[in-house]
Design a protein around this motif. Structure first.
Motif, PDB file in Angstrom:
ATOM      1  N   TYR A  70      -6.149  -5.007  11.915  1.00 57.12           N
ATOM      2  CA  TYR A  70      -5.947  -3.664  11.399  1.00 57.12           C
ATOM      3  C   TYR A  70      -6.281  -2.624  12.468  1.00 57.12           C
ATOM      4  CZ  TYR A  70      -9.982  -6.380   9.966  1.00 57.12           C
ATOM      5  OH  TYR A  70     -10.955  -7.324   9.912  1.00 57.12           O
ATOM      6  N   LYS A 112     -13.316 -12.020  -7.392  1.00 54.24           N
ATOM      7  CA  LYS A 112     -13.188 -11.855  -5.954  1.00 54.24           C
ATOM      8  C   LYS A 112     -13.708 -13.083  -5.215  1.00 54.24           C
ATOM      9  CE  LYS A 112     -15.478  -7.963  -5.813  1.00 54.24           C
ATOM     10  NZ  LYS A 112     -16.121  -6.752  -5.246  1.00 54.24           N
ATOM     11  N   LYS A 171     -20.999  -3.914  -1.761  1.00 52.89           N
ATOM     12  CA  LYS A 171     -19.978  -4.638  -0.985  1.00 52.89           C
ATOM     13  C   LYS A 171     -20.613  -5.437   0.144  1.00 52.89           C
ATOM     14  CE  LYS A 171     -16.313  -1.316  -2.010  1.00 52.89           C
ATOM     15  NZ  LYS A 171     -15.384  -0.281  -1.477  1.00 52.89           N
ATOM     16  N   GLU A 197      -9.770  -8.221   2.296  1.00 51.73           N
ATOM     17  CA  GLU A 197     -10.039  -7.119   1.378  1.00 51.73           C
ATOM     18  C   GLU A 197     -10.100  -7.672  -0.055  1.00 51.73           C
ATOM     19  OE1 GLU A 197      -8.384  -2.610   0.379  1.00 51.73           O
ATOM     20  OE2 GLU A 197      -7.098  -4.081   1.335  1.00 51.73           O
ATOM     21  N   LYS A 198     -11.293  -8.197  -0.411  1.00 49.29           N
ATOM     22  CA  LYS A 198     -11.426  -8.822  -1.722  1.00 49.29           C
ATOM     23  C   LYS A 198     -11.392  -7.801  -2.849  1.00 49.29           C
ATOM     24  CE  LYS A 198     -15.233 -10.838  -0.471  1.00 49.29           C
ATOM     25  NZ  LYS A 198     -16.465 -11.655  -0.520  1.00 49.29           N
ATOM     26  N   SER A 199     -11.742  -6.582  -2.562  1.00 49.34           N
ATOM     27  CA  SER A 199     -11.776  -5.581  -3.624  1.00 49.34           C
ATOM     28  C   SER A 199     -10.386  -5.324  -4.196  1.00 49.34           C
ATOM     29  CB  SER A 199     -12.368  -4.277  -3.092  1.00 49.34           C
ATOM     30  OG  SER A 199     -11.570  -3.780  -2.032  1.00 49.34           O
ATOM     31  N   ARG A 200      -9.349  -5.623  -3.432  1.00 51.32           N
ATOM     32  CA  ARG A 200      -7.993  -5.409  -3.934  1.00 51.32           C
ATOM     33  C   ARG A 200      -7.664  -6.355  -5.077  1.00 51.32           C
ATOM     34  NH1 ARG A 200      -3.577  -2.648  -2.368  1.00 51.32           N
ATOM     35  NH2 ARG A 200      -4.751  -1.831  -0.607  1.00 51.32           N
ATOM     36  N   GLU A 240     -14.970  -0.943   3.751  1.00 54.86           N
ATOM     37  CA  GLU A 240     -13.881  -1.616   4.461  1.00 54.86           C
ATOM     38  C   GLU A 240     -13.422  -0.805   5.672  1.00 54.86           C
ATOM     39  OE1 GLU A 240     -13.991  -3.101   0.338  1.00 54.86           O
ATOM     40  OE2 GLU A 240     -13.890  -1.087   1.227  1.00 54.86           O
ATOM     41  N   GLN A 241     -13.264   0.507   5.498  1.00 54.66           N
ATOM     42  CA  GLN A 241     -12.838   1.337   6.618  1.00 54.66           C
ATOM     43  C   GLN A 241     -13.900   1.379   7.710  1.00 54.66           C
ATOM     44  OE1 GLN A 241     -12.109   2.319   3.337  1.00 54.66           O
ATOM     45  NE2 GLN A 241     -10.047   1.549   3.823  1.00 54.66           N
ATOM     46  N   THR A 243       0.861  -1.181   0.000  1.00 52.39           N
ATOM     47  CA  THR A 243       0.000   0.000   0.000  1.00 52.39           C
ATOM     48  C   THR A 243       0.898   1.233   0.000  1.00 52.39           C
ATOM     49  OG1 THR A 243      -0.097   0.101   2.412  1.00 52.39           O
ATOM     50  CG2 THR A 243      -1.726  -1.279   1.309  1.00 52.39           C
ATOM     51  N   ARG A 302      -3.888  -7.326   4.596  1.00 54.86           N
ATOM     52  CA  ARG A 302      -5.209  -6.871   4.162  1.00 54.86           C
ATOM     53  C   ARG A 302      -6.300  -7.768   4.695  1.00 54.86           C
ATOM     54  NH1 ARG A 302      -4.263  -2.505   4.451  1.00 54.86           N
ATOM     55  NH2 ARG A 302      -6.287  -2.029   3.536  1.00 54.86           N
TER      56      ARG A 302
END
Length: 1852
Positions: free
Chosen positions: A439, A405, A567, A245-248, A450-451, A211, A219
């Motif tokens: 995290y 994903k 999501k 974090e599947k979106s990555r 995610e956040q 990152t 992640r």
């Protein structure tokens, strides 16, 4: 006192600053209540007016005293606020290079972005077993605390590691797991700890990515449970993952990357095994090129791929499954490259034969057309029918990304599940330690779903953290029994309710996801309608209707609503999943099994744990209701459930917190950004911990610490014996407000700022004292200066006055001198005039007086002459008158005398005529006649002599005459010859004339030659002079060269000596290394033995044996663990009998080998008998011929009798040995034989019985021979006369005693035999039955045996002579070779000549050394054999002398008939041997070893008594030549010692006792081995006790190994005893009272830590050392071994002390250095008292001494740096720098070490080659040696006490 009173002049405060967050300033004047402005001066010198807030009127934060800055625990600070925390962290991180700091129960870890040497195994060992606050903060200290609490409290533990991306969470969790794996070990051989650590590379590759803040950011969250058994060893592990974090997978921001595994695959694409994946560069794939940063600096993805595959292999993932995983990952990459083409706004298509899709389908094993169709369409189901609807390009792209994903998430779950299956243990888990790597709080410019989840999780964790901190505070107050008041702390439950309660954000999100037409906008409106203006924590942005703001515990965060619904639903089309389920690649369907978990490649059973990251897919047919219900679980719902489960787990455990801080965003090493640090401190809860602590009583002091610190504030009358009451009395006077402090049971609790106030009072008191001291000293100095000036003035005055006095004295002297000069001048003038006048007067007087005297002289002379004349005249007249008178008188006398003579004549004539006269005359005549006769005789003698002389003269004359005649004849001949010669002379004269002419010519030639010779001589002389000059020059050059050669030779010699010394040192080091390696192997071997025993015991307990008769002690273990103990030199063959302890199935072959040995012995005896019989036939004729000679010398028979007695004893011993062997064989056949072999009628049985019969017959024959010899001796002694017997036997025995060699005895016997041939007939006469003759035949056989031995010895001597001749020849050859080499060297230049000669000399010496070593070995073997034979004969002769001569008197021989059974014998002296029966061996071992108590033996008996007893038993077995007995006894002894040490191995006395006895036993085996190197230390009596039959060198090696193991065990016992004392006694205890300053410790000594076991002091260590030393001395341990033990103990003390010093900042101060040096001096004094200064123990303390000196020396200038570098030679660079970084001032007058000075030290030491280890190896054990130490104790004097219970053994 009021807080405002602390704001006085020069007080330092913190003020806010936009750049540095907080700045330090100093008050320029006192603050008074009501002031609105503070006058401050910043550190850079700038003055500033600080305006107070008019509303709050809050004063700025006060700064802590410098003495508190840099503390290990933030709670130890007096002022607990944000600037103090920030400054303390900055000082520790930047100035001291310390990345860990405690904040109460939290460990704050700052990422250094640099590799630090603080994670090695030595650091792990240093923290192992230590309390959390005893060492400097470290992740290992937290891990040790968790491990210790798990073992002590029987409660599961958790370590919660949190922090933002890039702060180092993953690394911290990794180190914590490494610590557990190292200190606990594994309970099985499966190496579970390695597998736990191996899971990290796999999880990092599939779950970590680069990152913008971190190159290796996790992640996903994970919680790893490490399981332990009842012995707290790792047995398994389990992993839970949270919110991957599947979106990555499908999207990366700028400067970021996808998951590492994709780039590792692309980097390895060219590998042969990856060719089928059809991969390429990462920039080719859509899913890996979006961030634009495919490469991480310093990371090789190909190598990381190899590490990943290696970890997969270690975890049991086969190659096929690994390739399957890589196929799926490659398929995801190719799926990302699938592109869509729009046909219209609602539909799209994929180009035909699309390459990326084709590869994807091939890799996934699915149909291309089917997948192509469902990527562009979807199925809609209604109540009545189903529709297939095309989708737009955007929807198709989203569906493709969702599929990618989903596949990755399924694969991730499958890998996690497999890791859990591998790490799962079948053994029941007793407890676990969980490591949560999750995290931290995140806030970005754009925050999404995610956040939101991450911050929601952090809210839950922060709530749990606050409750735990509050609980610990409450427990501390209750424990100390102080009044408890509720502390107000921030409770984030409203924020949690806002998120998770009914109609909360997650509830409304799930509800909106269920709506058919729900969107992000409608959801945002529902949020506004529900929570806006109703919840203070929820806000709406001013300029946006698609976002919301939540006030979290750390900060406000604005979330964008876009994408929340998508999501949360995580939608994947069911038809696409069905296509994948129908894949031909079997791994794909396994990933999508909903009802059961995927099949593991190792086919292991399920671990039983529920994965919390499973993402639901479309429901399948079969169970539609349940599937639909599962489908309705959104991502938010799952995350909330898993979070609740995590919180339940954490609440059920004892948590430990690690907060990771990122110091800067640029990854610069040791760079501290205050803004970023404050943000993270606020977010991670550290400041909340500080606030909670500050709200109560944050500063805590024990009464002793408070008394030691603030003793200066007390008066003498205030000091009481009760420290608590003293502190109470003082505090009541110092702090009037009682609410500012509380008294607990063991501590005093202070409110925030009170310690600073006390420090101010203490500083003021010390300052006042300093001022008073300064005043006094300054007054003393000025007084001293005044006195010095006064003294100087007086001195000056004295010297001035002296000068003036000297000047006046000089004037006076000059005046006086002038007067004297005047006086003497005037006197001189007057005297001169007087003398002139006087001289003139005297001259006149002299002339006058001379004239008068001459006149008077003439007158006197005339008178004198007149007198002389008168005298002579008068004398002449008187003389003439006298002569006339004398003449007349003489004439008268003559006349008278003539007349008287005539008268006498007449009378004589008359008498002559008378008879008497004649008689008188006759008497005289007789005398004369006799004299004449005597003269005649003498003359006759003279005549005879003269006649003889005449005869001689005649003879001489005749001879002379003859000679003259002969001479005459000769002269006549000569005359004739002369005539002839005359003729020849004439001829010769003619020749001479000719020769003269020739001579003249020759003279002329000679002159010419002489002239030429002169010229040549001159030339030669000139040449010689030139040559001499050249020779002189050459000699000078030669001398110069010789001098150079000598110098070079000297230099080369010195160089060679240096090299030799260095090589010697290196060889010694190598020897020590090899010895250490060997001893470590022995240690490892003993450890494996113990482990084997433990495992065997466990197996014995686990396996239930039904038959009791099989439950016996398995002694095969002892034989297996030391197989080499059964091999020795006396066991030359392998056919040794088996031990009775071995299993029955192994005994038959060994019994057969015993029987074969007996059979071989019988065969040898038969052959010897046949050989003797043949020799006997040859000797019979010689016996008959020598019969006559034997009759002449019958007295020699006594020697034969003695020799026959010797032979008889040999036959008896041989008979006894055969009998023992026969009994053993019978016993083995009757008791141990198996039915198959020993059954009657079996072939083997018949063979054995036949052989037994033959052995019995042989024994009978031997028995008959013994009886015959006995009868023969009796009959011969009766026939021999007593007198001859006594005299001759004594003489012969004396002669026999002088014979030291068996060869001499044999020769003597041959001589006796040759002179006694006549005894053969007497034998027949003495014994009619012929028994004597048979005995004589046996005697002859013995004679032949001795002759054969003599011949063999002669042959050996011949061989030696031949070898010597060969050696002479080789020496000649060597001499020739040396001469050739010398000639060659002479031709070389001088330098090469010296080198060649040295090289040759080294080679020659090496070869000669090797040859000598070989010869020495051969000679040693020969000497040992000969000595053994000599000892046998000497022993037999001694017994013969004692038994047959000394005990027989002459009266007994004459008067009494001698019978064999009635021979009287004197009792033998004790020979230093102990006899025991073989069946008593176990009893002996039990009483002497197993049940012996060392303390009683050490106090009451001689040291080493068990060793002496065991050796005397071995001696007796050796005397009997019983190898089985020796073997069995030694093996039982060794195994029993091991059992005792295993049973009581933690008792120092036991271990020391058996180490001493083992060494003594080893020394006895050496001392009495018979080897020359050991015998030279013995007395003659001790040499008689040497072993005769067996060489126990191998057993000595085994005992040496055993001694090494015992020594290592002794060291471990010492270490375990000393370890708890060292730190307390050497570092913590104040040996010099008042030297060390005490500082607050915060929460370092927490209630969760183990309570202090007692304060050890230096005296405790010295007493313990003295106890060890006295015990070892009582046990009689060798002095050299005691020195080695002491050296090891001192090394442990020094290493442990130094290691703790390097890991504890609080002890690195000047005063502590003084304490350490004093403690070391006390230890040195102890060494002097014990006379152990030469043991090398002091040298082991050198690193500690230098570290203490380093703490005390000046550390400012370059000269100081140079001094430190030269002083600290025993410390490494890391250690020196570490001490300088850790140096902490305890008092105000001390200063910290500057960073520039430390850099100077590092620059000066950069070339030093040091160990990379920071700490010393406290477990290091020096290699031990056992120098030979002979005993002066005589074995025959040893008495066995009855207390040992050894009555069954007897002295021999």
């Amino acid at each position: 006192m009021a807080a405002s009173e602390l704001y006085t002049k020069f007080a330092r405060v913190w003020i806010p600053d936009p750049e540095e967050v907080w700045k330090s300033a100093e008050l320029l004047k006192d603050y008074k209540p009501g002031d609105k402005v503070l006058l401050l001066r910043l550190e850079e010198g700038k003055d500033l007016e600080y305006h107070l807030d008019p509303k709050t009127k809050e004063l700025p934060h006060l700064r802590n005293p410098d003495i508190l800055v840099g503390e290990n625990d933030l709670t130890a600070l007096s002022y607990l606020h944000e600037p103090a925390v920030l400054h303390n962290l900055r000082v520790r991180f930047i100035d001291s290079k310390l990345i860990y700091t405690y904040c109460g129960i939290v460990l704050v870890a700052i990422n250094p972005y640099e590799q630090l040497p603080i994670y090695g195994e030595d650091i792990i060992n240093a923290y192992s077993g230590q309390n959390m606050g005893d060492m400097d903060p470290h992740i290992f200290a937290v891990a040790e605390e968790a491990y210790k609490q798990m073992a002590r409290d029987e409660r599961n533990q958790s370590i919660i590691v949190s922090g933002e991306s890039g702060a180092g969470k993953t690394v911290s969790a990794k180190y914590a797991m490494r610590y557990f794996a190292t200190v606990s070990g594994s309970a099985s051989e499966a190496n579970v700890e390695e597998k736990v650590l191996a899971s990290n590379p796999i999880m990092e590759s599939i779950g970590n990515a680069k990152t913008t803040r971190n190159d290796n950011s996790s992640r996903f969250g994970k919680y790893i449970e490490i399981g332990f058994d009842k012995r707290y060893r790792i047995i398994g592990a389990n992993m839970r993952t949270y919110l991957l974090e599947k979106s990555r997978v499908v999207f990366q921001a700028e400067e970021e990357r996808n998951y590492h595994i994709f780039y590792q695959l692309c980097a390895s694409a060219k590998s042969p095994e990856f060719q089928m994946l059809q991969l390429g560069n990462a920039n080719y794939f859509n899913y890996t090129k979006q961030g634009g940063s495919p490469v991480i600096e310093g990371v090789d993805d190909a190598k990381e791929m190899a590490h990943t595959r290696q970890a997969c292999t270690l975890l049991g993932i086969s190659e096929s499954y690994q390739m399957g995983i890589f196929r799926i990952l490659a398929g995801i990459l190719h799926l990302g490259n699938v592109g869509f083409t729009s046909r219209d706004s609602d539909s799209c298509t994929i180009p035909p034969k699309h390459e990326a899709l084709t590869i994807f389908c091939e890799l996934m094993g699915v149909d291309y057309e089917e997948m192509c169709h469902w990527l562009c369409h979807r199925k809609l189901a209604t109540a009545t029918e189903t529709y297939i609807k095309p989708i737009s390009k955007l929807q198709a792209t989203n569906a493709r990304d969702a599929l990618a994903k989903h596949i990755y998430a399924k694969l991730f779950n499958w890998i996690v599940d497999h890791v859990n299956r591998v790490l799962h243990s079948a053994v029941k888990q007793h407890s676990f330690i969980g490591v949560l790597d999750i995290y931290g709080f995140e806030t970005f410019e754009i925050n999404s779903f995610e956040q939101f989840c991450i911050n929601y999780a952090n809210e839950k964790l922060q709530q749990q953290f606050n409750m735990h901190v509050f609980k610990l505070e409450q427990e501390e107050y209750m424990k100390e029994q102080i009044p408890w008041t509720l502390i107000d702390f921030y409770d984030n439950q409203p924020c949690i309710n806002l998120i998770e309660s009914k109609l909360g954000i997650l509830d409304l999100l799930d509800e909106e996801c269920k709506m058919p037409k729900g969107t992000d906008d409608t959801w945002a409106q529902k949020l506004y309608n529900t929570h806006l203006n109703k919840c203070a924590l929820f806000e709406k942005p001013r300029l946006s209707n698609k976002a919301f703001i939540i006030q979290h515990f750390a900060d406000k965060v604005e979330y964008q609503c876009e994408g929340f619904l998508e999501k949360n639903k995580d939608t994947v089309f069911e038809e696409q999943i069905k296509v994948l389920k129908s894949s031909k690649f079997k791994m794909i369907p396994e990933l999508f099994q909903d009802d059961e978990k995927a099949i593991s490649p190792t086919s292991a059973t399920s671990s039983g744990r529920i994965l919390l990251t499973r993402v639901p897919t479309k429901p399948t047919k079969g169970r539609p209701g349940q599937a639909a219900k599962e489908h309705r679980k959104t991502v938010g719902h799952q995350f909330r459930n898993s979070l609740h489960l995590l919180m339940e787990t954490l609440n059920a455990t004892t948590p430990h917190y690690v907060r990771c801080i990122k110091p800067n965003d640029f990854k610069f090493p040791f760079t501290f950004d205050e803004k970023r640090a404050v943000q993270q401190l606020r977010a991670c809860g550290v400041l909340e911990t500080i606030r909670i602590s500050a709200a109560g009583f944050p500063s805590r002091w024990t009464y002793q610490e408070f008394f030691s610190r603030y003793r200066v504030l007390m008066k003498q009358k205030d000091v009481l014996n009760d420290r608590m009451q003293t502190c109470k009395n003082v505090l009541e006077k110092l702090i009037l407000d009682k609410d500012k402090y509380q008294f607990g049971k063991t501590k005093i609790f202070f409110r925030a700022g009170q310690v600073a106030y006390l420090e101010k009072l203490r500083t003021d008191k010390l300052r006042a004292a300093c001022i008073w001291i300064q005043k006094t000293i300054r007054g003393w100095l000025l007084r001293k200066k005044y006195l010095r000036m006064r003294k100087a003035a007086i001195t000056v005055q004295r010297y001035v006055r002296g000068y003036q006095a000297r000047c006046y004295a000089t004037f006076l002297r000059r005046t006086k001198a002038a007067t004297i000069i005047q006086k003497y001048w005037r006197m001189y003038v007057a005297c001169r005039m007087y003398k002139i006048r006087r001289a003139a007067t005297i001259v006149l007087q002299s002339y006058l007086r001379g004239y008068l005297a001459r006149n008077r002289y003439r007158k006197i002379l005339r008178e004198h002459k007149v007198v002389i004349i008168q005298k002579w005249v008068r004398g002449w007249l008187a003389q003439k008158q006298y002569k006339r008178s004398m003449h007349a008188i003489i004439y008268l006398q003559c006349c008278f005398r003539r007349m008287m003579a005539k008268r006498e004549l007449k009378k004589l004539k008359i008498e002559a005529r008378s008879v008497e006269r004649y008689k008188k005359l006759h008497i005289g005549m007789e005398n004369k006649i006799m004299q004449l006769q005597r003269k005649v005789d003498e003359q006759n003698k003279e005549y005879k002599c003269l006649m003889e002389k005449l005869a001689n003269l005649e003879g001489v004359y005749n001879t002379e005459t003859e000679k003259l005649r002969s001479d005459l004849d000769r002269l006549q001949l000569s005359e004739e010859e002369a005539k002839v010669a005359t003729k020849r002379v004439l001829s010769l004269q003619e020749e001479i004339a000719k020769l003269r002419k020739d001579l003249e010519q020759t003279h002329s030639e000679k002159k010419s030659i002489e002239e030429s010779a002169d010229r040549y001589r001159q030339e030669t002389e000139q040449l010689v002079s030139n040559l001499k000059e050249e020779n002189t020059l050459l000699k000078q050059e030669k001398e110069t060269l010789n001098h150079l050669i000598v110098e070079q030779a000297k230099e080369m010699t010195e160089t060679m000596e240096k090299k030799l010394t260095e090589e010697t040192k290196q060889l010694e080091l190598d020897l020590n290394d090899e010895r250490l390696r060997y001893q470590n192997l022995l240690n490892e071997f003993s450890r494996l033995e113990e482990r084997y025993d433990d495992l065997r015991e466990e197996m014995t307990l686990m396996v239930n044996v039904p038959k009791l008769e099989h439950k016996r002690t398995d002694s095969t273990h002892s034989s297996n663990e030391s197989e080499y103990t059964f091999s020795s030199e006396f066991a030359e063959t392998e056919d040794t009998p088996s031990r009775t302890e071995e299993p029955s199935e192994k005994k038959v072959p060994l019994d057969m080998s015993l029987f074969l040995k007996l059979q071989k012995r019988v065969t040898e005896l038969e052959q010897e008998k046949q050989l003797l019989q043949d020799e006997l036939d040859c000797k019979e004729e010689q016996v008959l011929r020598s019969k006559a000679k034997e009759e002449e010398r019958p007295q020699i028979r006594g020697a034969e009798l003695e020799y026959e007695s010797l032979k008889r004893q040999e036959l008896e011993s041989e008979n006894k040995k055969l009998k023992n062997e026969l009994n053993e064989l019978r016993k083995a056949l009757s008791e141990k034989g198996t039915p198959e072999v020993t059954a009657p009628g079996a072939p083997a049985y018949q063979v054995l019985m036949d052989q037994l019969t033959s052995v019995s017959e042989e024994l009978d024959v031997r028995k008959e021979e013994v009886l015959i010899l006995r009868s023969q001796l009796v009959s011969q002694k009766e026939a021999i006369q007593p007198k001859n017997t006594m005299t001759d036997s004594i003489i012969l025995l004396e002669d026999v005693q002088k014979m030291k060699d068996k060869g001499e005895i044999a020769q003597a016997y041959i001589g006796l035999k040759e002179t006694n041939r006549s005894s053969a007939m007497d034998c027949r006469e003495l014994n009619e039955d012929g028994e004597l003759w048979l005995a004589y035949e046996g005697l002859n056989q013995a004679n032949r045996l001795l002759e054969s031995q003599l011949q063999s010895q002669k042959r050996s001597h011949d061989n030696e002579a031949e070898a010597l001749r060969g050696e002479i020849q080789s020496l000649k050859e060597e001499n020739n070779r040396q001469q050739q080499l010398l000639a060659q060297n002479l031709q070389l230049p001088p330098e090469a000549r010296i080198e060649a000669s040295l090289q040759h000399e080294i080679t020659r010496l090496t070869n000669e050394n090797l040859d000598l070593m070989e010869q020495l070995e051969k000679q040693d073997k020969t000497v040992r054999k000969l000595k053994k034979q000599l000892k046998v004969f000497a022993k037999k002769i001694g017994e013969l002398e004692v038994g047959q001569v000394e005990n027989i008197s002459p009266g007994q021989i004459i008067d009494e008939p001698i019978r064999p059974v009635n021979i009287p014998r004197k009792e033998k002296d004790f020979q230093g041997m102990l006899e025991y029966k073989k069946e008593d061996e176990q009893k002996l071992v039990k009483n002497l070893i197993l049940e012996l108590k060392p303390r009683g033996v050490a106090v009451n008996l001689i040291p080493g008594l068990p060793a002496y007893i065991l050796f005397m038993c071995v001696r007796h077995a050796d005397y009997l030549n019983d190898d089985q007995k020796v073997r069995s006894l030694l093996t039982s002894t060794i195994n029993s010692i091991k059992k005792v040490l295993k049973k009581r191995g933690d008792d120092f006395e036991t271990v020391s006792f058996w180490l001493s006895n083992t060494c003594r036993f080893l020394h006895c085996l050496k001392q009495y081995s018979g080897e020359e190197g050991f015998m030279k230390y013995n007395t003659s009596r001790q040499n008689e006790h040497c072993l005769t039959n067996f060489d126990l060198a191998e057993y000595r090696q085994v005992l040496s190994d055993l001694a090494i193991q015992i020594y290592q065990q002794l060291v471990r016992v010492l270490e375990n005893i000393l370890q708890p004392m060292i730190v307390s006694g050497m570092l913590e205890h104040e040996t010099i009272q008042g030297m060390s300053g005490v500082k607050p410790t915060g929460l370092r000594k927490r209630t969760s830590s183990i309570a202090d076991e007692g304060a050890y002091t230096l005296d405790s260590i010295i007493q313990q050392l003295s106890s060890f030393h006295s015990v070892m001395c009582q046990h009689g341990m060798d002095p050299e071994l005691i020195k080695q033990v002491i050296k090891q103990m001192f090394y442990i003390v020094g290493a442990v002390t130094l290691n703790n010093l390097l890991l504890r900042k609080d002890v690195c101060s000047w005063s502590k250095g003084m304490q350490i040096r004093y403690n070391v001096s006390q230890l040195e004094e102890w060494l002097r008292d014990k006379n152990l200064m030469n043991s090398g123990a002091k040298e082991t303390l050198e690193p500690l001494i230098q570290a203490a000196q380093l703490l005390q020396v000046k550390k400012k200038t370059d000269e100081d740096a140079e001094a430190i570098c030269s002083m600290c030679s025993a410390l490494t660079t890391l250690q020196i720098v570490k001490v300088l970084f850790l140096y902490t001032p305890v008092h105000e007058f001390e200063e910290r070490v500057s960073a520039s000075f430390i850099r100077t030290i590092q620059m000066r030491l950069r070339d030093r080659k040091d160990s990379p280890q920071l700490l010393m190896d406290a477990k290091h054990t020096f290699p031990v040696t056992f120098p030979f130490n002979p005993s002066s104790l005589a074995l025959e004097t040893i008495q066995i006490p009855a207390s040992l219970g050894l009555g069954f053994i007897s002295r021999v």
